[in-house]
Design an enzyme around this catalytic site. Sequence first.
Site, PDB file in Angstrom:
ATOM      1  N   ARG A 166      47.850 -17.772 -27.041  1.00  0.00           N
ATOM      2  CA  ARG A 166      48.647 -17.156 -28.205  1.00  0.00           C
ATOM      3  C   ARG A 166      48.084 -17.117 -29.257  1.00  0.00           C
ATOM      4  O   ARG A 166      47.511 -18.144 -29.752  1.00  0.00           O
ATOM      5  CB  ARG A 166      50.114 -17.666 -28.187  1.00  0.00           C
ATOM      6  CG  ARG A 166      50.948 -17.395 -26.983  1.00  0.00           C
ATOM      7  CD  ARG A 166      52.187 -17.904 -27.096  1.00  0.00           C
ATOM      8  NE  ARG A 166      52.043 -19.394 -26.892  1.00  0.00           N
ATOM      9  CZ  ARG A 166      53.259 -20.286 -27.024  1.00  0.00           C
ATOM     10  NH1 ARG A 166      54.274 -19.774 -27.221  1.00  0.00           N
ATOM     11  NH2 ARG A 166      53.021 -21.522 -27.054  1.00  0.00           N
TER      12      ARG A 166
ATOM     13  N   ASP B 166      46.757 -22.223 -23.677  1.00  0.00           N
ATOM     14  CA  ASP B 166      47.685 -21.287 -24.305  1.00  0.00           C
ATOM     15  C   ASP B 166      46.858 -20.230 -25.175  1.00  0.00           C
ATOM     16  O   ASP B 166      45.893 -20.513 -26.092  1.00  0.00           O
ATOM     17  CB  ASP B 166      48.319 -22.205 -25.485  1.00  0.00           C
ATOM     18  CG  ASP B 166      49.505 -21.672 -26.511  1.00  0.00           C
ATOM     19  OD1 ASP B 166      49.367 -20.235 -26.389  1.00  0.00           O
ATOM     20  OD2 ASP B 166      50.172 -22.455 -26.842  1.00  0.00           O
TER      21      ASP B 166
END
Length: 223
Positions: free
Chosen positions: A141, A139
Amino acid sequence: MNKIPAIEVPRAEIRTRVTVPLSFGDGYAVAAEMTTFHGLVDGREHLALALGAPKPGSTPLVRLHSECLTGDVFGSARCDCGPQLRESVERIAAAGGYLLYLRQEGRGIGLYNKLDAYALQDQGLDTYEANTALGLPEDARDYTAAAQMLIALGARSLDLLSNNPDKAEQLTALGVHVASRVRTGVHATEDNLRYLNAKATHTGHTIDLPHIPAQATPATCGA
């Protein structure tokens, strides 16, 4: 215990506000005030949608929704992103708050890499294993720009509409107070069950899954 100080977030400024009428395929319609920004740290064109009006003394309901072209636009059944977006707009409009539409396709790895990960998932990898097999983060982000947007909007305290604990942890570290975390619904189908199960077991998403036999492999989305 000493409290860990919040990360200093660079200031962003509001650039444009414009009201846009929204209409969904099931007939639901609502007006949103869309806001753009100057000074976001990642240089991307993120949007804030103001929906409804919080009651006096209440905190706004906020969702950080990562862009998913396949799910949000084309209705892909390999994830739950499109249904989560639709649900979030209506719930925020009822409570009053903001939906931040963040240009972080494929949990931040981009559209082409996401589709490469689809192909690996079709060979049996889960959504996180596929990313790492490509040499990419599970991930990628970062929610610094989201914190900038919320601070510019005056939303330093909020109720977060999310099943993802990482969003709350990052916002808290960035100086935005998460008063409570509100779960979204579970939009499980035969096509996305493995994807949802991976989110629940691997990254602690608060998802209570029904017993649906999974017949297809999930996509790399992650809203």
